[in-house]
Design a protein around this motif. Structure first.
Motif, PDB file in Angstrom:
ATOM      1  N   SER A  52     -15.659   8.803  21.349  1.00  0.00           N
ATOM      2  CA  SER A  52     -14.357   8.210  21.674  1.00  0.00           C
ATOM      3  C   SER A  52     -13.890   7.264  20.568  1.00  0.00           C
ATOM      4  O   SER A  52     -12.698   7.207  20.256  1.00  0.00           O
ATOM      5  CB  SER A  52     -14.433   7.465  23.004  1.00  0.00           C
ATOM      6  OG  SER A  52     -14.644   8.378  24.063  1.00  0.00           O
ATOM      7  N   ILE A  53     -14.809   6.525  19.966  1.00  0.00           N
ATOM      8  CA  ILE A  53     -14.429   5.652  18.854  1.00  0.00           C
ATOM      9  C   ILE A  53     -13.986   6.482  17.655  1.00  0.00           C
ATOM     10  O   ILE A  53     -13.040   6.129  16.948  1.00  0.00           O
ATOM     11  CB  ILE A  53     -15.588   4.698  18.495  1.00  0.00           C
ATOM     12  CG1 ILE A  53     -15.767   3.670  19.620  1.00  0.00           C
ATOM     13  CG2 ILE A  53     -15.331   3.997  17.160  1.00  0.00           C
ATOM     14  CD1 ILE A  53     -16.896   2.711  19.418  1.00  0.00           C
ATOM     15  N   VAL A  54     -14.650   7.616  17.451  1.00  0.00           N
ATOM     16  CA  VAL A  54     -14.210   8.530  16.394  1.00  0.00           C
ATOM     17  C   VAL A  54     -12.786   9.008  16.673  1.00  0.00           C
ATOM     18  O   VAL A  54     -11.941   9.063  15.771  1.00  0.00           O
ATOM     19  CB  VAL A  54     -15.184   9.714  16.282  1.00  0.00           C
ATOM     20  CG1 VAL A  54     -14.600  10.818  15.405  1.00  0.00           C
ATOM     21  CG2 VAL A  54     -16.524   9.252  15.722  1.00  0.00           C
ATOM     22  N   VAL A  83     -14.506  13.770  10.289  1.00  0.00           N
ATOM     23  CA  VAL A  83     -14.146  15.101   9.788  1.00  0.00           C
ATOM     24  C   VAL A  83     -14.617  16.188  10.745  1.00  0.00           C
ATOM     25  O   VAL A  83     -14.004  17.253  10.829  1.00  0.00           O
ATOM     26  CB  VAL A  83     -14.697  15.343   8.364  1.00  0.00           C
ATOM     27  CG1 VAL A  83     -14.043  14.392   7.380  1.00  0.00           C
ATOM     28  CG2 VAL A  83     -16.201  15.228   8.304  1.00  0.00           C
ATOM     29  N   SER A  84     -15.679  15.951  11.468  1.00  0.00           N
ATOM     30  CA  SER A  84     -16.145  16.902  12.479  1.00  0.00           C
ATOM     31  C   SER A  84     -17.223  16.210  13.317  1.00  0.00           C
ATOM     32  O   SER A  84     -18.169  15.664  12.775  1.00  0.00           O
ATOM     33  CB  SER A  84     -16.736  18.146  11.826  1.00  0.00           C
ATOM     34  OG  SER A  84     -17.035  19.114  12.787  1.00  0.00           O
ATOM     35  N   PRO A  85     -17.068  16.201  14.654  1.00  0.00           N
ATOM     36  CA  PRO A  85     -16.131  16.964  15.479  1.00  0.00           C
ATOM     37  C   PRO A  85     -14.728  16.378  15.597  1.00  0.00           C
ATOM     38  O   PRO A  85     -13.910  16.902  16.356  1.00  0.00           O
ATOM     39  CB  PRO A  85     -16.810  16.972  16.842  1.00  0.00           C
ATOM     40  CG  PRO A  85     -17.532  15.662  16.893  1.00  0.00           C
ATOM     41  CD  PRO A  85     -18.014  15.420  15.504  1.00  0.00           C
ATOM     42  N   GLY A  86     -14.409  15.277  14.886  1.00  0.00           N
ATOM     43  CA  GLY A  86     -13.060  14.727  14.964  1.00  0.00           C
ATOM     44  C   GLY A  86     -12.002  15.634  14.362  1.00  0.00           C
ATOM     45  O   GLY A  86     -10.835  15.602  14.732  1.00  0.00           O
ATOM     46  N   ASP A  87     -12.435  16.472  13.381  1.00  0.00           N
ATOM     47  CA  ASP A  87     -11.565  17.492  12.780  1.00  0.00           C
ATOM     48  C   ASP A  87     -10.278  16.924  12.188  1.00  0.00           C
ATOM     49  O   ASP A  87      -9.229  17.563  12.243  1.00  0.00           O
ATOM     50  CB  ASP A  87     -11.220  18.586  13.806  1.00  0.00           C
ATOM     51  CG  ASP A  87     -12.435  19.413  14.194  1.00  0.00           C
ATOM     52  OD1 ASP A  87     -13.311  19.598  13.330  1.00  0.00           O
ATOM     53  OD2 ASP A  87     -12.520  19.845  15.348  1.00  0.00           O
ATOM     54  N   SER A  88     -10.355  15.729  11.621  1.00  0.00           N
ATOM     55  CA  SER A  88      -9.157  15.160  11.013  1.00  0.00           C
ATOM     56  C   SER A  88      -8.896  15.819   9.660  1.00  0.00           C
ATOM     57  O   SER A  88      -9.781  15.873   8.797  1.00  0.00           O
ATOM     58  CB  SER A  88      -9.307  13.653  10.825  1.00  0.00           C
ATOM     59  OG  SER A  88      -8.185  13.127  10.149  1.00  0.00           O
ATOM     60  N   ASP A  89      -7.673  16.321   9.471  1.00  0.00           N
ATOM     61  CA  ASP A  89      -7.306  16.921   8.186  1.00  0.00           C
ATOM     62  C   ASP A  89      -6.694  15.885   7.249  1.00  0.00           C
ATOM     63  O   ASP A  89      -6.196  16.233   6.177  1.00  0.00           O
ATOM     64  CB  ASP A  89      -6.354  18.087   8.393  1.00  0.00           C
ATOM     65  CG  ASP A  89      -5.058  17.677   9.090  1.00  0.00           C
ATOM     66  OD1 ASP A  89      -4.913  16.478   9.427  1.00  0.00           O
ATOM     67  OD2 ASP A  89      -4.209  18.559   9.310  1.00  0.00           O
ATOM     68  N   ARG A  90      -6.717  14.621   7.652  1.00  0.00           N
ATOM     69  CA  ARG A  90      -6.167  13.554   6.813  1.00  0.00           C
ATOM     70  C   ARG A  90      -7.209  12.990   5.848  1.00  0.00           C
ATOM     71  O   ARG A  90      -6.871  12.223   4.951  1.00  0.00           O
ATOM     72  CB  ARG A  90      -5.596  12.441   7.698  1.00  0.00           C
ATOM     73  CG  ARG A  90      -4.404  12.918   8.515  1.00  0.00           C
ATOM     74  CD  ARG A  90      -3.938  11.906   9.536  1.00  0.00           C
ATOM     75  NE  ARG A  90      -2.826  12.444  10.303  1.00  0.00           N
ATOM     76  CZ  ARG A  90      -1.531  12.223  10.038  1.00  0.00           C
ATOM     77  NH1 ARG A  90      -1.202  11.450   9.021  1.00  0.00           N
ATOM     78  NH2 ARG A  90      -0.588  12.766  10.767  1.00  0.00           N
ATOM     79  N   VAL A  91      -8.480  13.341   6.065  1.00  0.00           N
ATOM     80  CA  VAL A  91      -9.554  12.857   5.202  1.00  0.00           C
ATOM     81  C   VAL A  91      -9.798  13.879   4.097  1.00  0.00           C
ATOM     82  O   VAL A  91     -10.119  15.035   4.357  1.00  0.00           O
ATOM     83  CB  VAL A  91     -10.846  12.626   6.002  1.00  0.00           C
ATOM     84  CG1 VAL A  91     -11.973  12.177   5.074  1.00  0.00           C
ATOM     85  CG2 VAL A  91     -10.616  11.590   7.088  1.00  0.00           C
ATOM     86  N   ARG A 194     -20.885  20.481   8.186  1.00  0.00           N
ATOM     87  CA  ARG A 194     -21.069  21.306   6.989  1.00  0.00           C
ATOM     88  C   ARG A 194     -19.777  22.028   6.596  1.00  0.00           C
ATOM     89  O   ARG A 194     -19.629  22.473   5.454  1.00  0.00           O
ATOM     90  CB  ARG A 194     -22.181  22.323   7.224  1.00  0.00           C
ATOM     91  CG  ARG A 194     -23.539  21.702   7.452  1.00  0.00           C
ATOM     92  CD  ARG A 194     -24.550  22.740   7.938  1.00  0.00           C
ATOM     93  NE  ARG A 194     -24.877  23.683   6.892  1.00  0.00           N
ATOM     94  CZ  ARG A 194     -25.918  23.579   6.074  1.00  0.00           C
ATOM     95  NH1 ARG A 194     -26.733  22.537   6.182  1.00  0.00           N
ATOM     96  NH2 ARG A 194     -26.156  24.472   5.153  1.00  0.00           N
ATOM     97  N   SER A 195     -18.838  22.118   7.531  1.00  0.00           N
ATOM     98  CA  SER A 195     -17.578  22.816   7.243  1.00  0.00           C
ATOM     99  C   SER A 195     -16.642  21.990   6.353  1.00  0.00           C
ATOM    100  O   SER A 195     -15.659  22.523   5.838  1.00  0.00           O
ATOM    101  CB  SER A 195     -16.863  23.171   8.554  1.00  0.00           C
ATOM    102  OG  SER A 195     -16.504  21.987   9.258  1.00  0.00           O
ATOM    103  N   PHE A 196     -16.939  20.694   6.179  1.00  0.00           N
ATOM    104  CA  PHE A 196     -16.098  19.840   5.333  1.00  0.00           C
ATOM    105  C   PHE A 196     -16.316  20.212   3.872  1.00  0.00           C
ATOM    106  O   PHE A 196     -17.433  20.151   3.354  1.00  0.00           O
ATOM    107  CB  PHE A 196     -16.431  18.371   5.563  1.00  0.00           C
ATOM    108  CG  PHE A 196     -15.571  17.429   4.764  1.00  0.00           C
ATOM    109  CD1 PHE A 196     -14.234  17.256   5.084  1.00  0.00           C
ATOM    110  CD2 PHE A 196     -16.090  16.724   3.686  1.00  0.00           C
ATOM    111  CE1 PHE A 196     -13.423  16.395   4.361  1.00  0.00           C
ATOM    112  CE2 PHE A 196     -15.294  15.859   2.950  1.00  0.00           C
ATOM    113  CZ  PHE A 196     -13.954  15.696   3.288  1.00  0.00           C
ATOM    114  N   LEU A 197     -15.241  20.586   3.178  1.00  0.00           N
ATOM    115  CA  LEU A 197     -15.348  21.084   1.811  1.00  0.00           C
ATOM    116  C   LEU A 197     -14.856  20.095   0.764  1.00  0.00           C
ATOM    117  O   LEU A 197     -14.914  20.376  -0.433  1.00  0.00           O
ATOM    118  CB  LEU A 197     -14.569  22.406   1.675  1.00  0.00           C
ATOM    119  CG  LEU A 197     -15.027  23.534   2.598  1.00  0.00           C
ATOM    120  CD1 LEU A 197     -14.187  24.781   2.371  1.00  0.00           C
ATOM    121  CD2 LEU A 197     -16.504  23.851   2.390  1.00  0.00           C
ATOM    122  N   GLY A 198     -14.362  18.932   1.218  1.00  0.00           N
ATOM    123  CA  GLY A 198     -13.907  17.930   0.269  1.00  0.00           C
ATOM    124  C   GLY A 198     -15.078  17.289  -0.463  1.00  0.00           C
ATOM    125  O   GLY A 198     -16.240  17.421  -0.066  1.00  0.00           O
TER     126      GLY A 198
END
Length: 256
Positions: A52-54, A83-91, A194-198
């Protein structure tokens, strides 16, 4: 755009020296997380579990309409969850500075001990009262094991003042500490990351007693686009122990 995240019983002042070394070129933002050093208590019905904090952090990035964010985290491992599980595309980039990873949650003996205090009625009040005294604060299983340098008394007292004097602040921290995710769920979240590619910069203290140095090596393999930097003569709180070295590596990473 650089957003800095702090750990439990700390606030954004952890990053003051680092921000001083970056603010000439970068906009720096430090949200105050409800980890016991926050001045304003959360609403009574707030869900303060880790996930929830995420979600609150993801909402924060959206509310301020922040894009292309470099998310920097020390001690607390929440940046990886944004970035995951938050899945933010802003990072766009992550910087993980000697922080929780994989199943090291709560981290080490200090983390488990604080959770044990939280499980006892009045336990957190007793814990923060004890931390007022340097003899307890500097023990290896409290803050003494997190920094090779003694945290200045004025700074540390500013961190624990809210929890000392406000029962609702302690309630917030208790909510967070009382809802530790199961190891299986932590493993699932780690796999999703692991899906984060940045680009990911991992900066780790060789002598860290709280965040295993082996985790730094594993994180470097975990993320596809990562680099690992070791810091000597420091423990977990690298922003306190080696601010100049940390600032140097951050400026280099941001410039790239």
């Amino acid at each position: 755009m650089v957003v800095f995240l702090h750990g439990v019983l700390m606030n954004g002042s952890l990053w003051d020296s680092i921000i001083d070394g970056l603010k000439d070129r970068y906009r720096c933002i430090v949200p105050e997380l409800p980890f016991g050093a926050h001045v304003t208590p959360m609403p009574d019905d707030a869900d303060l579990s880790l996930k929830s904090i995420v979600s609150l952090l993801v909402d924060f990035l959206e509310e301020l309409d922040l894009h292309n964010v470099t998310l920097v985290s020390n001690d607390w491992g929440g940046a990886q969850l944004v970035v995951s599980p938050g899945d933010s595309d802003r990072v766009a980039r992550l910087v993980l500075v000697s922080c929780e990873a994989f199943d090291n949650y709560p981290p080490g003996l200090p983390g488990r001990l604080l959770c044990a205090f939280a499980a006892v009625p009045g336990g957190l009040y007793m814990a923060v009262q004890m931390l007022r005294f340097s003899i307890f604060r500097n023990l290896p299983f409290t803050f003494g094991g997190m920094s090779k340098k003694r945290i200045p008394n004025d700074l540390f007292m500013s961190w624990i003042q809210p929890a000392l004097h406000d029962a609702k602040v302690r309630r917030d921290l208790n909510k967070y500490l009382g809802r530790v995710p199961k190891k299986k769920l932590l493993a699932e979240w780690a796999e999703q990351q692991r899906s984060f590619l940045g680009p990911v910069l991992i900066i780790w203290a060789r002598e860290d007693k709280l965040m295993p140095p082996t985790h730094a090596t594993l994180l470097a393999k975990h993320f596809e686009n990562s680099s690992l930097v070791w810091v000597d003569d420091s423990r977990t709180l690298i922003p306190m122990d080696q601010p100049k070295i940390l600032t140097h590596h951050l400026r280099k990473f941001l410039a790239e």
